[in-house]
Design a protein around this motif. Structure first.
Motif, PDB file in Angstrom:
ATOM      1  N   MET A   1      -9.886 -14.751   1.639  1.00  0.00           N
ATOM      2  CA  MET A   1      -9.318 -13.688   0.799  1.00  0.00           C
ATOM      3  C   MET A   1     -10.137 -12.397   0.908  1.00  0.00           C
ATOM      4  N   ASN A   2     -11.425 -12.524   1.329  1.00  0.00           N
ATOM      5  CA  ASN A   2     -12.274 -11.324   1.394  1.00  0.00           C
ATOM      6  C   ASN A   2     -11.706 -10.280   2.346  1.00  0.00           C
ATOM      7  N   LEU A   3     -11.247 -10.743   3.530  1.00  0.00           N
ATOM      8  CA  LEU A   3     -10.696  -9.808   4.506  1.00  0.00           C
ATOM      9  C   LEU A   3      -9.433  -9.149   3.964  1.00  0.00           C
ATOM     10  N   LEU A   4      -8.578  -9.940   3.333  1.00  0.00           N
ATOM     11  CA  LEU A   4      -7.337  -9.400   2.777  1.00  0.00           C
ATOM     12  C   LEU A   4      -7.623  -8.351   1.708  1.00  0.00           C
ATOM     13  N   LEU A   5      -8.588  -8.634   0.840  1.00  0.00           N
ATOM     14  CA  LEU A   5      -8.944  -7.689  -0.212  1.00  0.00           C
ATOM     15  C   LEU A   5      -9.543  -6.411   0.369  1.00  0.00           C
ATOM     16  N   ASP A   6     -10.337  -6.555   1.425  1.00  0.00           N
ATOM     17  CA  ASP A   6     -10.927  -5.362   2.036  1.00  0.00           C
ATOM     18  C   ASP A   6      -9.868  -4.508   2.709  1.00  0.00           C
ATOM     19  N   ILE A   7      -8.885  -5.151   3.336  1.00  0.00           N
ATOM     20  CA  ILE A   7      -7.790  -4.384   3.936  1.00  0.00           C
ATOM     21  C   ILE A   7      -7.023  -3.640   2.848  1.00  0.00           C
ATOM     22  N   ALA A   8      -6.776  -4.321   1.727  1.00  0.00           N
ATOM     23  CA  ALA A   8      -6.069  -3.679   0.608  1.00  0.00           C
ATOM     24  C   ALA A   8      -6.888  -2.537   0.028  1.00  0.00           C
ATOM     25  N   ARG A   9      -8.197  -2.742  -0.092  1.00  0.00           N
ATOM     26  CA  ARG A   9      -9.069  -1.695  -0.627  1.00  0.00           C
ATOM     27  C   ARG A   9      -9.095  -0.481   0.302  1.00  0.00           C
ATOM     28  N   GLY A  10      -9.156  -0.738   1.599  1.00  0.00           N
ATOM     29  CA  GLY A  10      -9.128   0.352   2.565  1.00  0.00           C
ATOM     30  C   GLY A  10      -7.816   1.098   2.532  1.00  0.00           C
ATOM     31  N   ALA A  11      -6.716   0.358   2.373  1.00  0.00           N
ATOM     32  CA  ALA A  11      -5.398   0.995   2.293  1.00  0.00           C
ATOM     33  C   ALA A  11      -5.305   1.887   1.065  1.00  0.00           C
ATOM     34  N   ALA A  12      -5.877   1.430  -0.049  1.00  0.00           N
ATOM     35  CA  ALA A  12      -5.854   2.225  -1.278  1.00  0.00           C
ATOM     36  C   ALA A  12      -6.635   3.528  -1.088  1.00  0.00           C
ATOM     37  N   LEU A 278      -0.383  -9.082  -2.932  1.00  0.00           N
ATOM     38  CA  LEU A 278      -1.589  -9.866  -2.656  1.00  0.00           C
ATOM     39  C   LEU A 278      -1.330 -11.356  -2.853  1.00  0.00           C
ATOM     40  N   TRP A 279      -0.553 -11.708  -3.880  1.00  0.00           N
ATOM     41  CA  TRP A 279      -0.226 -13.111  -4.143  1.00  0.00           C
ATOM     42  C   TRP A 279       0.589 -13.697  -2.992  1.00  0.00           C
ATOM     43  N   LEU A 280       1.566 -12.924  -2.502  1.00  0.00           N
ATOM     44  CA  LEU A 280       2.393 -13.381  -1.390  1.00  0.00           C
ATOM     45  C   LEU A 280       1.595 -13.456  -0.087  1.00  0.00           C
ATOM     46  N   ALA A 281       0.667 -12.528   0.082  1.00  0.00           N
ATOM     47  CA  ALA A 281      -0.096 -12.469   1.327  1.00  0.00           C
ATOM     48  C   ALA A 281      -1.287 -13.420   1.346  1.00  0.00           C
ATOM     49  N   ALA A 282      -1.683 -13.953   0.181  1.00  0.00           N
ATOM     50  CA  ALA A 282      -2.878 -14.797   0.089  1.00  0.00           C
ATOM     51  C   ALA A 282      -2.894 -15.952   1.091  1.00  0.00           C
ATOM     52  N   PRO A 283      -1.773 -16.690   1.305  1.00  0.00           N
ATOM     53  CA  PRO A 283      -1.814 -17.784   2.277  1.00  0.00           C
ATOM     54  C   PRO A 283      -2.106 -17.328   3.702  1.00  0.00           C
ATOM     55  N   SER A 284      -1.903 -16.048   3.978  1.00  0.00           N
ATOM     56  CA  SER A 284      -2.131 -15.527   5.326  1.00  0.00           C
ATOM     57  C   SER A 284      -3.565 -15.060   5.533  1.00  0.00           C
ATOM     58  N   GLY A 285      -4.389 -15.121   4.463  1.00  0.00           N
ATOM     59  CA  GLY A 285      -5.751 -14.610   4.558  1.00  0.00           C
ATOM     60  C   GLY A 285      -6.570 -15.295   5.637  1.00  0.00           C
ATOM     61  N   SER A 286      -6.525 -16.627   5.680  1.00  0.00           N
ATOM     62  CA  SER A 286      -7.307 -17.353   6.685  1.00  0.00           C
ATOM     63  C   SER A 286      -6.782 -17.073   8.090  1.00  0.00           C
TER      64      SER A 286
END
Length: 380
Positions: A1-12, A278-286
Motif C-alpha cells: 500500500m505504501n507505493l499506492l499511497l505515494d503515487i496518490a500523494r504525488g498526484a495530489a 484507494l479502496w478499489l485500487a488497494a488489491p493492485s498495490g502489490s
C-alpha cells in the motif's frame, strides 16, 4: 500500500501545482487547463491520505507500546523544520528573480514583496502556524498569502496530529475519543456553529474518511472480500472508470455541481471519491510494486517517477507556487508561452528544484523508519 499511497500523494501535489499555474496552461494545453480547474481539491486528497497514514501510525504506536510523545515528536519533525526552511527559500525567491532579471537588463531593481509589511507578531504567528486563527472572513489562505498561501493547510494538519496525540495519551480510550471527535465534526456539518474557521474540527470529516479507510482495510474489508475471483483486475477497472468519470466531469466543469448535489460540500465529496478510489485500487498495490521492480521497462519508467513524486510531495507542496518563477524566467527565453513545452518544462524544472530541497531540507528530519519506507518505495 505504501507505493499506492505515494503515487496518490504525488498526484495530489501535482494537481495543486497545476491548479496554481492553470492560467499559463490555457493557451498551450487547454484540455489540461480545464481538467485542473478543480485542482485545489488536491488538498482534500492530502487530508484523506494523512488520515489513513496517521491513524495507521497511531495504531503502530499503541502496538509497540511507544509513548504519545514519541508520536508527536516524529510528526513535529516531519512538518516544522522543512516548513521553516521553506520560508527561507520563499523569502529569497523575489530577490533571486530580481538578480536573474538584472543579468539581462543590467539594472538590479530591489523588489518590494508583501512580506516586508509583516510585523514581528505576524511572523511569530506564521512560523508557529497560529496565524490560522482569527482570520477575517474565514479566509485562511489570505492570512498566509503575503508569504505563501499554501501554509494554511499545515496549520490544520498539525492540529490533526495534536488531536491524535491527545487521544494517544488516553491509550485505553483512543478509539472512543477519535469516534467522539468524528461525531462532533459531523454534527457541525448538520448544525453549524460560529467557530473560528482556523479550527481543525471543520476539516476533520476529510481526515475521518482516511481514518475509516485505514480501519476498513486493516480489518480485512477490502474489495477482495466481496469479489474474491479476479478482484484485482475488476477493482482496478472500476477504479479506472471512476477516475475517468472524475476527469470528464472536471473537463466539463460540472464536477463541483455533481459533488455539491450529493455531499454537504465539494471538498468532503471529493475526499469520499478519493477514498473510494484507494479502496478499489488497494488489491493492485502489490502488483504495482512487482511491476516497478521486475515488470516491463515501460511500466517501470512510469512507476518510478510517480513514486519519487510521492516521496518529494511535501517539498513540492511547500514550494511549487514560488519556485516556479525561477525556471519560468529561463524557459520563456527558449519556448513561447503558446508552446506546450513551455509549461511542461517549467513544471519539470520546478520539480527538480523541489527534489533538491527534499534532499537537503526535508529528508534529514525524517525518522529512520520513514526514510527506510521511502527507500523501499523507490528501490529497483
Amino acid at each position: 500500500m505504501n507505493l499506492l499511497l505515494d503515487i496518490a500523494r504525488g498526484a495530489a501535489a501535482l494537481l495543486v501545482f497545476l491548479f496554481h499555474i492553470r492560467d499559463a496552461l490555457v493557451e498551450p494545453l487547454p484540455v489540461l487547463a480545464a481538467m485542473v480547474s478543480f485542482g485545489s481539491l488536491g488538498v482534500p486528497m492530502f487530508f484523506v491520505i494523512s488520515g489513513y497514514v496517521i491513524s495507521a501510525s497511531a495504531e503502530a504506536t499503541l502496538r509497540r507500546s511507544e509513548t504519545a510523545g514519541s508520536f508527536l515528536k516524529r510528526r513535529f519533525m516531519r512538518i516544522f523544520p522543512p516548513f521553516w526552511l521553506s520560508i527561507v527559500v520563499v523569502v529569497a525567491v523575489p530577490y533571486l528573480v530580481a538578480a536573474v532579471s538584472s543579468l539581462k537588463s543590467g539594472v538590479f531593481e530591489m523588489p518590494d514583496p508583501r512580506f516586508l509589511a509583516l510585523t514581528g507578531g505576524d511572523w511569530l504567528g506564521l512560523v508557529t502556524l497560529a496565524k490560522v486563527f482569527g482570520t477575517p472572513d474565514g479566509d485562511l489562505q489570505a492570512a498566509f498569502s503575503p508569504v505563501n498561501s499554501v501554509y494554511w493547510t499545515l496549520a490544520i494538519e498539525f492540529q490533526f496530529y495534536l488531536c491524535m496525540y491527545l487521544a494517544l495519551l488516553a491509550r485505553r480510550y483512543f478509539h472512543l475519543l477519535i469516534g467522539l471527535v468524528t461525531g462532533a465534526s459531523l454534527l457541525l456539518i448538520a448544525r453549524p456553529l460560529p467557530l473560528d474557521a482556523g479550527w481543525f474540527i471543520h476539516y476533520w470529516p476529510m481526515f475521518a474518511v482516511g481514518i475509516a479507510l485505514q480501519y476498513l482495510l486493516a480489518a480485512g474489508w477490502g474489495v477482495e472480500r466481496w469479489v474474491p475471483w479476479r478482484a484485482r483486475g475488476l477493482a482496478a477497472a472500476v477504479a479506472g472508470g471512476v477516475f475517468l468519470g472524475v476527469l470528464v466531469l472536471a473537463y466539463r466543469g460540472t464536477l463541483g455541481q455533481v459533488l455539491r448535489g450529493v455531499f454537504p460540500s465539494i471538498e468532503l465529496g471529493f475526499a469520499v471519491v478519493c477514498a473510494l478510489l484507494l479502496w478499489l485500487a488497494a488489491p493492485s498495490g502489490s502488483a504495482l510494486e512487482a511491476h516497478r521492480d521486475r515488470g516491463h521497462p515501460v511500466l517501470r519508467w512510469l512507476l518510478k517517477p510517480a513514486a519519487y513524486l510521492g516521496v518529494i510531495s511535501y517539498s513540492v507542496y511547500l514550494l511549487h507556487g514560488k519556485l516556479v518563477q525561477l525556471p519560468a524566467m529561463v524557459v520563456r527565453q527558449v519556448f513561447a508561452p503558446s508552446n506546450p513545452l513551455n509549461p511542461l518544462t517549467c513544471v519539470l524544472l520546478t520539480l527538480a528544484l523541489c527534489g533538491l530541497f527534499h534532499l537537503w531540507a526535508e529528508k534529514p528530519f525524517m525518522s529512520k523508519r520513514q526514510r527506510a519506507i521511502n527507500e523501499k518505495v523507490l528501490e529497483s
